[in-house]
Design an enzyme around this catalytic site. Structure first.
Site, PDB file in Angstrom:
ATOM      1  N   GLU A  61       0.831  -1.214   0.000  1.00 48.99           N
ATOM      2  CA  GLU A  61       0.000   0.000   0.000  1.00 48.99           C
ATOM      3  C   GLU A  61       0.863   1.261   0.000  1.00 48.99           C
ATOM      4  OE1 GLU A  61      -3.037   0.469  -0.661  1.00 48.99           O
ATOM      5  OE2 GLU A  61      -3.680  -1.607  -0.637  1.00 48.99           O
ATOM      6  N   TYR A 142      -6.268   6.698   4.206  1.00 47.11           N
ATOM      7  CA  TYR A 142      -6.473   5.677   3.177  1.00 47.11           C
ATOM      8  C   TYR A 142      -5.661   4.415   3.496  1.00 47.11           C
ATOM      9  CZ  TYR A 142      -5.684   2.755  -0.735  1.00 47.11           C
ATOM     10  OH  TYR A 142      -5.563   1.619  -1.490  1.00 47.11           O
ATOM     11  N   ASP A 160      -9.612   5.495  -2.354  1.00 47.68           N
ATOM     12  CA  ASP A 160      -8.487   6.075  -3.089  1.00 47.68           C
ATOM     13  C   ASP A 160      -9.034   6.762  -4.355  1.00 47.68           C
ATOM     14  OD1 ASP A 160      -9.146   4.031  -4.790  1.00 47.68           O
ATOM     15  OD2 ASP A 160      -7.149   3.130  -4.873  1.00 47.68           O
TER      16      ASP A 160
END
Ligand code: SF4
Length: 376
Positions: A61, A142, A160
């Site tokens: 991520e 996020y 996102d």
């Protein structure tokens, strides 16, 4: 700012939209079409009891922030082979991590990665929920929600850029994403199921990446087209999200001085201070590029006097400005007074140095065969 008519339209579409119907159709599609990604524990594996490793979810991520899946894959593989656990990453030398990150851009991510790995190793494990994860360096809302949903099954909204686009179309929002952030977040929260929230988050990402793409969404193939306001009632989904008026990126100018040692072709590099733009990364000596188009250039800005040769320019686009580097080259005269923090990098080690792309461009402009393979 949204006008009152637009706000009313936005909330009407949001009210008419039945968010509960999205997850079942999307998960059914994901079960059949999930992308095979090196960091992903697919739906089949999950059903067979495989648990995602928070370290790998976090690493992927962080790498995927502002970077494409295609660009991340090889970096992710290299990192997980070199540092298979968060403890091994925490124990790595900063320079090795920065060198492995070189070329991926947004280098503050690499510095935060090291700091976060050390924090996690010290605490003997990752925080167990989204709120705790948010305390790690470089982990915002996020990323924390994505890790918590995927690794721990916490039902938190994962939003996102892809998801913002999908929701803008599902609701046919008449406003740019920037003005509709909280509505989009609330909509995703309402859509996120209590069971399989991680799969749902990844299904939304896959939908945005493969079907509900920015320019030509493949609506006829979309598993939720019977719920999509833009597809059913317009406007043309490809025109959404509505674009905010674009600000022009300012231009900046600076000079790069690429010095070569006459005896063996080693290149003089200077490590930048740990914080700030390209912090901790190496490169040839460059003048400040924090100023507007008035950066110091020309021989007068050189770190030492030599027969500097003008090699033209190298251009690079940063998020907030476009940089033009005037590139100068010289063989270093014997006894030159080198700038602080400078070191000689043997030519064969240049490709493996933590050199950001802009610095590689500058070196290649001065020494075209510097990286042998010709790749920057
Ligand atoms: S129907 Fe089209 S616009 Fe709507 S979510 Fe699906 S792909 Fe996107």
């Amino acid at each position: 700012m949204a006008s009152s008519r637009q706000v009313a339209e936005m909330s009407d579409n949001a009210k008419a939209f039945d968010s509960r119907m999205i997850a079942p159709a999307l998960l059914d599609w994901y079960d059949r079409h999930a992308r095979d990604l090196p960091w992903r524990t697919g739906p089949e594996a999950l059903r067979n009891g495989v648990r995602p490793d928070p370290y790998r979810v976090w690493l992927s991520e962080v790498m995927l922030q502002q970077t494409t899946v295609a660009a991340v894959k090889s970096y992710y593989r290299r990192f997980t082979v070199t540092w298979p656990t968060v403890e091994s990453l925490a124990a790595a030398a900063d320079d090795d991590v920065m060198a492995a990150w070189a070329g991926l851009g947004y280098y503050s991510r690499a510095r935060n990665l090291i700091a976060a790995a050390r924090k996690v190793a010290e605490a003997s494990g990752f925080p167990g929920n989204a709120e705790g994860l948010r305390a790690l360096p470089g982990v915002g809302e996020y990323t924390s929600n994505a890790i918590a949903a995927i690794a721990y099954g916490e039902a938190v909204p994962v939003v996102d850029g892809n998801v913002e686009r999908v929701v803008s179309r599902l609701l046919a929002l008449a406003e740019p994403v920037k003005s509709a952030k909280s509505l989009i977040r609330e909509t995703v929260a309402a859509m996120t199921p209590l069971d399989r929230p991680g799969d749902f988050a990844q299904a939304m990402m896959d939908l945005g990446a493969t079907i509900c793409t920015p320019k030509r969404p493949a609506c006829v193939l979309c598993p939720i087209n019977d719920r999509c306001t833009a597809f059913l009632a317009g406007p043309d989904p490809a025109t959404l999200p509505v674009k905010a008026p674009k600000k022009e990126r300012p231009s900046r100018l600076a000079a790069a001085f690429v010095a070569e040692r006459a005896t063996d072709g080693a290149v003089l590099l200077v490590r930048r201070p740990p914080s700030g733009l390209l912090g901790g990364m190496a490169g040839p000596y460059v003048t400040e590029f924090s100023s507007k188009k008035d950066g110091a250039t020309g021989e007068g800005a050189a770190p030492f006097s030599a027969d500097w040769v003008d090699c033209g320019t190298a251009e690079h686009g940063f998020t907030h400005f476009l940089l033009t580097l005037e590139v100068m080259w010289a063989q270093t005269p014997h006894g030159a007074d080198l700038p602080p923090g400078a070191f000689w990098c043997p030519r064969e080690r240049l490709a493996g140095e933590a050199l950001p792309t802009v610095m590689r461009k500058a070196i290649a402009a001065a020494i075209p065969d510097a990286f042998n393979s010709g790749k920057i």
